[in-house]
Design an enzyme around this catalytic site. Structure first.
Site, PDB file in Angstrom:
ATOM      1  CG  ASP A 174      38.511  43.092   8.956  1.00  0.00           C
ATOM      2  OD1 ASP A 174      39.512  43.816   9.140  1.00  0.00           O
ATOM      3  OD2 ASP A 174      37.385  43.385   9.377  1.00  0.00           O
TER       4      ASP A 174
HETATM    5  C1  LIG Z   1      51.035  39.769  -1.665  1.00  0.00           C
HETATM    6  C2  LIG Z   1      49.798  40.006  -0.909  1.00  0.00           C
HETATM    7  C3  LIG Z   1      48.554  40.164  -1.665  1.00  0.00           C
HETATM    8  C4  LIG Z   1      49.850  40.086   0.454  1.00  0.00           C
HETATM    9  C5  LIG Z   1      48.681  40.332   1.340  1.00  0.00           C
HETATM   10  C6  LIG Z   1      49.161  40.613   2.747  1.00  0.00           C
HETATM   11  C7  LIG Z   1      48.021  40.941   3.661  1.00  0.00           C
HETATM   12  C8  LIG Z   1      47.614  39.919   4.668  1.00  0.00           C
HETATM   13  C9  LIG Z   1      47.385  42.144   3.552  1.00  0.00           C
HETATM   14  C10 LIG Z   1      46.236  42.572   4.403  1.00  0.00           C
HETATM   15  C11 LIG Z   1      46.193  44.080   4.435  1.00  0.00           C
HETATM   16  C12 LIG Z   1      45.095  44.690   5.231  1.00  0.00           C
HETATM   17  C13 LIG Z   1      45.070  46.170   5.220  1.00  0.00           C
HETATM   18  C14 LIG Z   1      44.188  43.960   5.919  1.00  0.00           C
HETATM   19  C15 LIG Z   1      43.110  44.480   6.815  1.00  0.00           C
HETATM   20  O1  LIG Z   1      43.331  44.019   8.180  1.00  0.00           O
HETATM   21  P1  LIG Z   1      43.417  45.104   9.311  1.00  0.00           P
HETATM   22  O2  LIG Z   1      44.796  45.638   9.351  1.00  0.00           O
HETATM   23  O3  LIG Z   1      42.363  46.112   9.041  1.00  0.00           O
HETATM   24  O4  LIG Z   1      43.132  44.340  10.663  1.00  0.00           O
HETATM   25  P2  LIG Z   1      42.244  44.930  11.874  1.00  0.00           P
HETATM   26  O5  LIG Z   1      40.827  44.826  11.377  1.00  0.00           O
HETATM   27  O6  LIG Z   1      42.552  43.988  12.990  1.00  0.00           O
HETATM   28  O7  LIG Z   1      42.665  46.332  12.148  1.00  0.00           O
END
Ligand SMILES: CC(C)=CCC/C(C)=C/CC/C(C)=C/COP(=O)(O)OP(=O)(O)O
Length: 300
Positions: A74
């Site tokens: 997150d």
């Molecule tokens: C190949 C592989 C498995 C790659 C993984 C890449 C990666 C880091 C994916 C995370 C995706 C995600 C929706 C995270 C949530 O953070 P958020 O976007 O909700 O962050 P926020 O809480 O700041 O809005």
């Protein structure tokens, strides 16, 4: 100053500053930038840092090491905002600690790691944002396929779990290739949850149980073990600790079934900032709570 003297003073600096233990790569990169061709020093620092890390892991291994660690990645978008990066770059930044984490978990002999890469709920985000994350994952999965020899040397079995039907065919093909290429690895398992939601997993398991029941007339009662057998992660060991970065204390539909006796650890760091220090704290917290968790598990 001779390069060796310079290296010694840097190592001393590292010993005094644990902050730099976990950002060794950042330190090496900045050294390379400022000192140009002084790669010998950078290499010396790199190997000293990994030596210190291995010593710390040895110390940690005196206590119990979690069998199964799960991570909610997150804070990627907040990281991009905080550093004035373009939208989407936060996810890219989030990929790097993921690779480092896998290496550390391997060194610590954690048998099973689960990451929440993309939830079913995440499909509700703006279409170009969804496309960006999915394309990034496809890109990284294809990169992994090119490095599959290394993955196999470490003995990591990679499994994608979730409602994979919801994903683009391109993604499914790449994921299936990785799963096939690593199917015989036995050292550890990496579950990557994509298009995942616990409620969806439970409904799916219940449906499969009913189908089973229909196929084998006479089996009237569905037992706990039957449902568990049909969960996406099958009979993987119980989740010992769920780590959710960015200080959030919610599970957000992640491993709800599997984490009834797990510890929740929520460091303030955003996912791209997650490092050795946080991982070690998570293991220490697990070690402190393990006797209680074991007792609770026996009561179930
Ligand atoms: C190949 C592989 C498995 C790659 C993984 C890449 C990666 C880091 C994916 C995370 C995706 C995600 C929706 C995270 C949530 O953070 P958020 O976007 O909700 O962050 P926020 O809480 O700041 O809005």
């Amino acid at each position: 100053m001779l390069p060796t003297q310079r290296a010694c003073s840097i190592i001393r600096y590292i010993l005094y500053s644990t902050r730099y233990c976990y950002t060794s790569n950042k330190l090496i990169k900045s050294m390379e930038k400022t000192r140009g061709d002084d790669t010998l020093v950078a290499r010396l620092v790199g190997s000293s840092v990994s030596y210190i890390r291995r010593c710390l892991f040895r110390l940690l291994s005196v206590g119990p090491i979690p069998n199964h660690m799960a991570f909610i990645l997150d804070g990627n978008r907040r990281y991009a905002k905080k550093h004035n990066l373009k939208e989407g770059m936060g996810y890219r930044a989030g990929f790097f600690p993921l690779m480092t984490l896998l290496k550390y978990c391997y060194e610590l002999s954690v048998k099973c790691i689960t990451i929440y890469a993309f939830s079913i709920d995440n499909f509700k985000r703006r279409p170009h944002e969804v496309d960006y994350v999915i394309d990034l994952m496809i890109d990284k999965i294809e990169g992994l396929l090119k490095e599959v020899k290394t993955v196999n040397r470490y003995g990591v079995r990679v499994l994608f779990i979730g409602n994979l039907k919801l994903l683009h065919e391109h993604f499914r093909i790449a994921a299936e290739k990785v799963m096939r290429a690593t199917a015989n690895n036995k050292q550890s398992v990496l579950f990557i949850c994509v298009a995942y939601a616990s409620t969806d997993e439970i409904v799916h398991a219940a449906q499969e149980c009913c189908e089973d029941k229909r196929a084998h007339e006479g089996r009237e009662i569905i037992k706990l073990a039957d449902v568990e057998r049909h969960m996406y992660m099958g009979t993987a060991p119980d989740v010992d600790i769920v780590v959710r970065t960015s200080g959030e204390m919610r599970l957000s539909n992640f491993l709800v079934w599997q984490s009834s006796c797990s510890l929740l650890y929520s460091p303030r760091a955003l996912w791209p900032e997650f490092g050795l220090r946080h991982l070690m704290l998570a293991v220490l917290m697990f070690q402190r709570s393990n006797p209680y968790l074991e007792k609770r598990r026996k009561q179930l």
